[in-house]
Design a protein around this motif. Sequence first.
Motif, mmCIF file in Angstrom:
data_model
loop_
_atom_site.group_PDB
_atom_site.id
_atom_site.type_symbol
_atom_site.label_atom_id
_atom_site.label_comp_id
_atom_site.label_asym_id
_atom_site.label_seq_id
_atom_site.Cartn_x
_atom_site.Cartn_y
_atom_site.Cartn_z
ATOM 1 N N ARG A 173 34.521 -52.240 78.598
ATOM 2 C CA ARG A 173 34.846 -53.512 77.957
ATOM 3 C C ARG A 173 33.920 -54.601 78.475
ATOM 4 O O ARG A 173 33.694 -54.723 79.683
ATOM 5 C CB ARG A 173 36.309 -53.871 78.246
ATOM 6 C CG ARG A 173 36.826 -55.039 77.406
ATOM 7 C CD ARG A 173 38.305 -55.246 77.622
ATOM 8 N NE ARG A 173 38.594 -56.001 78.834
ATOM 9 C CZ ARG A 173 39.661 -55.804 79.599
ATOM 10 N NH1 ARG A 173 40.532 -54.865 79.295
ATOM 11 N NH2 ARG A 173 39.858 -56.544 80.680
ATOM 12 N N TYR B 238 38.908 -39.546 78.422
ATOM 13 C CA TYR B 238 38.290 -40.604 77.634
ATOM 14 C C TYR B 238 37.288 -41.359 78.503
ATOM 15 O O TYR B 238 37.461 -41.473 79.721
ATOM 16 C CB TYR B 238 39.342 -41.604 77.130
ATOM 17 C CG TYR B 238 40.322 -41.044 76.136
ATOM 18 C CD1 TYR B 238 40.185 -41.280 74.777
ATOM 19 C CD2 TYR B 238 41.409 -40.285 76.564
ATOM 20 C CE1 TYR B 238 41.103 -40.781 73.865
ATOM 21 C CE2 TYR B 238 42.329 -39.771 75.663
ATOM 22 C CZ TYR B 238 42.168 -40.021 74.314
ATOM 23 O OH TYR B 238 43.071 -39.532 73.413
ATOM 24 N N ARG C 6 42.383 -34.834 76.964
ATOM 25 C CA ARG C 6 42.976 -35.775 77.911
ATOM 26 C C ARG C 6 41.933 -36.593 78.676
ATOM 27 O O ARG C 6 42.276 -37.222 79.668
ATOM 28 C CB ARG C 6 43.866 -35.013 78.911
ATOM 29 C CG ARG C 6 45.074 -34.373 78.270
ATOM 30 C CD ARG C 6 45.939 -33.666 79.301
ATOM 31 N NE ARG C 6 47.129 -33.084 78.713
ATOM 32 C CZ ARG C 6 47.186 -31.884 78.147
ATOM 33 N NH1 ARG C 6 46.080 -31.132 78.122
ATOM 34 N NH2 ARG C 6 48.303 -31.425 77.626
ATOM 35 N N GLY D 145 35.502 -45.179 78.477
ATOM 36 C CA GLY D 145 35.548 -46.468 77.793
ATOM 37 C C GLY D 145 34.942 -47.580 78.616
ATOM 38 O O GLY D 145 34.734 -47.450 79.830
ATOM 39 N N GLN E 20 36.525 -40.320 73.094
ATOM 40 C CA GLN E 20 37.345 -39.214 73.584
ATOM 41 C C GLN E 20 36.470 -37.992 73.795
ATOM 42 O O GLN E 20 35.868 -37.463 72.853
ATOM 43 C CB GLN E 20 38.463 -38.902 72.591
ATOM 44 C CG GLN E 20 39.409 -37.813 73.059
ATOM 45 C CD GLN E 20 40.506 -37.538 72.053
ATOM 46 O OE1 GLN E 20 40.523 -38.100 70.958
ATOM 47 N NE2 GLN E 20 41.443 -36.666 72.410
ATOM 48 N N ARG F 28 37.511 -47.149 63.710
ATOM 49 C CA ARG F 28 38.072 -45.915 64.234
ATOM 50 C C ARG F 28 37.389 -44.709 63.590
ATOM 51 O O ARG F 28 37.150 -44.705 62.369
ATOM 52 C CB ARG F 28 39.581 -45.830 63.959
ATOM 53 C CG ARG F 28 40.405 -46.885 64.653
ATOM 54 C CD ARG F 28 41.887 -46.725 64.315
ATOM 55 N NE ARG F 28 42.694 -47.777 64.872
ATOM 56 C CZ ARG F 28 43.201 -47.779 66.100
ATOM 57 N NH1 ARG F 28 42.979 -46.725 66.880
ATOM 58 N NH2 ARG F 28 43.917 -48.789 66.540
ATOM 59 N N ARG G 26 37.912 -40.442 63.714
ATOM 60 C CA ARG G 26 38.658 -39.279 64.182
ATOM 61 C C ARG G 26 38.377 -38.149 63.199
ATOM 62 O O ARG G 26 38.929 -38.120 62.099
ATOM 63 C CB ARG G 26 40.153 -39.586 64.256
ATOM 64 C CG ARG G 26 40.980 -38.466 64.904
ATOM 65 C CD ARG G 26 42.461 -38.826 64.959
ATOM 66 N NE ARG G 26 42.708 -39.909 65.878
ATOM 67 C CZ ARG G 26 42.907 -39.764 67.192
ATOM 68 N NH1 ARG G 26 42.866 -38.553 67.727
ATOM 69 N NH2 ARG G 26 43.137 -40.797 67.956
ATOM 70 N N ASN H 122 35.680 -46.917 73.226
ATOM 71 C CA ASN H 122 36.399 -45.829 73.887
ATOM 72 C C ASN H 122 36.081 -44.523 73.159
ATOM 73 O O ASN H 122 36.367 -44.381 71.961
ATOM 74 C CB ASN H 122 37.900 -46.101 73.850
ATOM 75 C CG ASN H 122 38.673 -45.269 74.843
ATOM 76 O OD1 ASN H 122 38.207 -45.031 75.952
ATOM 77 N ND2 ASN H 122 39.871 -44.851 74.455
ATOM 78 N N GLU I 35 50.761 -49.488 75.687
ATOM 79 C CA GLU I 35 50.060 -48.840 74.571
ATOM 80 C C GLU I 35 48.570 -49.171 74.546
ATOM 81 O O GLU I 35 47.835 -48.632 73.721
ATOM 82 C CB GLU I 35 50.693 -49.290 73.249
ATOM 83 C CG GLU I 35 52.166 -48.924 73.118
ATOM 84 C CD GLU I 35 52.804 -49.551 71.899
ATOM 85 O OE1 GLU I 35 52.600 -50.760 71.669
ATOM 86 O OE2 GLU I 35 53.486 -48.826 71.165
ATOM 87 N N ARG I 36 48.124 -50.042 75.441
ATOM 88 C CA ARG I 36 46.718 -50.412 75.466
ATOM 89 C C ARG I 36 45.896 -49.359 76.204
ATOM 90 O O ARG I 36 46.392 -48.729 77.137
ATOM 91 C CB ARG I 36 46.533 -51.771 76.150
ATOM 92 C CG ARG I 36 47.199 -52.915 75.409
ATOM 93 C CD ARG I 36 46.965 -54.225 76.138
ATOM 94 N NE ARG I 36 47.634 -55.333 75.475
ATOM 95 C CZ ARG I 36 47.591 -56.585 75.905
ATOM 96 N NH1 ARG I 36 46.926 -56.868 77.012
ATOM 97 N NH2 ARG I 36 48.205 -57.544 75.241
ATOM 98 N N PRO I 37 44.645 -49.168 75.813
ATOM 99 C CA PRO I 37 43.818 -48.147 76.469
ATOM 100 C C PRO I 37 43.160 -48.637 77.748
ATOM 101 O O PRO I 37 42.239 -47.993 78.242
ATOM 102 C CB PRO I 37 42.761 -47.829 75.392
ATOM 103 C CG PRO I 37 42.627 -49.093 74.621
ATOM 104 C CD PRO I 37 43.994 -49.737 74.612
ATOM 105 N N TYR I 38 43.607 -49.763 78.316
ATOM 106 C CA TYR I 38 43.101 -50.248 79.596
ATOM 107 C C TYR I 38 44.242 -50.943 80.332
ATOM 108 O O TYR I 38 45.260 -51.296 79.753
ATOM 109 C CB TYR I 38 41.913 -51.197 79.421
ATOM 110 C CG TYR I 38 41.968 -52.069 78.198
ATOM 111 C CD1 TYR I 38 42.797 -53.182 78.134
ATOM 112 C CD2 TYR I 38 41.180 -51.796 77.084
ATOM 113 C CE1 TYR I 38 42.847 -53.981 77.017
ATOM 114 C CE2 TYR I 38 41.216 -52.593 75.956
ATOM 115 C CZ TYR I 38 42.056 -53.672 75.933
ATOM 116 O OH TYR I 38 42.101 -54.465 74.806
#
Length: 230
Positions: A218, A214, A212, A216, A208, A166, A168, A206, A57-60
């Motif tokens: 770190r 993104y 589909r 990002g 968007q 966040r 959105r 990150n 579930e992590r974006p990396y």
Amino acid sequence: YARADFFVATEEGEDGEIETDVEEGYLTLLTLPWGLQAKLGKFYANFGKINRIHRPERPYVNDPLFIKNFFGEEGRLSAPGISLSTLIPNPWDKYIELSMEILNGENETSFAGKDSDHPIYLTHLKNFFDLSDSSSLELGLTGASGFNDPEGNQRTTLEGLDLTYRWRPLGQGLYRSFLFQTEALFSQRDTESSNINSLGFYSFANYQLSRRLYLGGRLEYSEFPTSDKD
């Protein structure tokens, strides 16, 4: 009145056989008196933000350095234990959650490991704020304490700070969003000869670009629980 959660991971071992491991397995009691909830079993400790998020579930792809350096190669502070949580009433009608956990002290990186009979005590305070209809801010504070030797003479204390923003926009949530997340950990470790004060942090952003796609990045830095020189 209650809910049971199990997270099971499978992987192929060195001999080609499929190995199965229960990453989390716990029972949550939802309707205790005074607005309390209790969690019993094996679970990821409520330390900061990223420690509770499962790897898929992590974006990396890889774990932040400070998670591995302070909690082990699995990138987790995870153990059997009990957790109590409640919402704190406040005049601003904001979401403020307080949780307290008592965990088995079997973490071998910052604490004594499987030879210890002493628990880890942890407290986490989570604050959530709606900034607008399309943006929110989450702030968390964590404190954990336990012994790092089996005899219970040398203590490790950890403090954590996490911040998540966040964005959105309404009507465009499938195509546009932005996430900024940062965490810091501070460690004070007693040893026979000295006290070791070390730290670690990461910041992640990150954006968007489409449904589909993104972009990002770190930034991170970490010392070790047993060394503030490296």
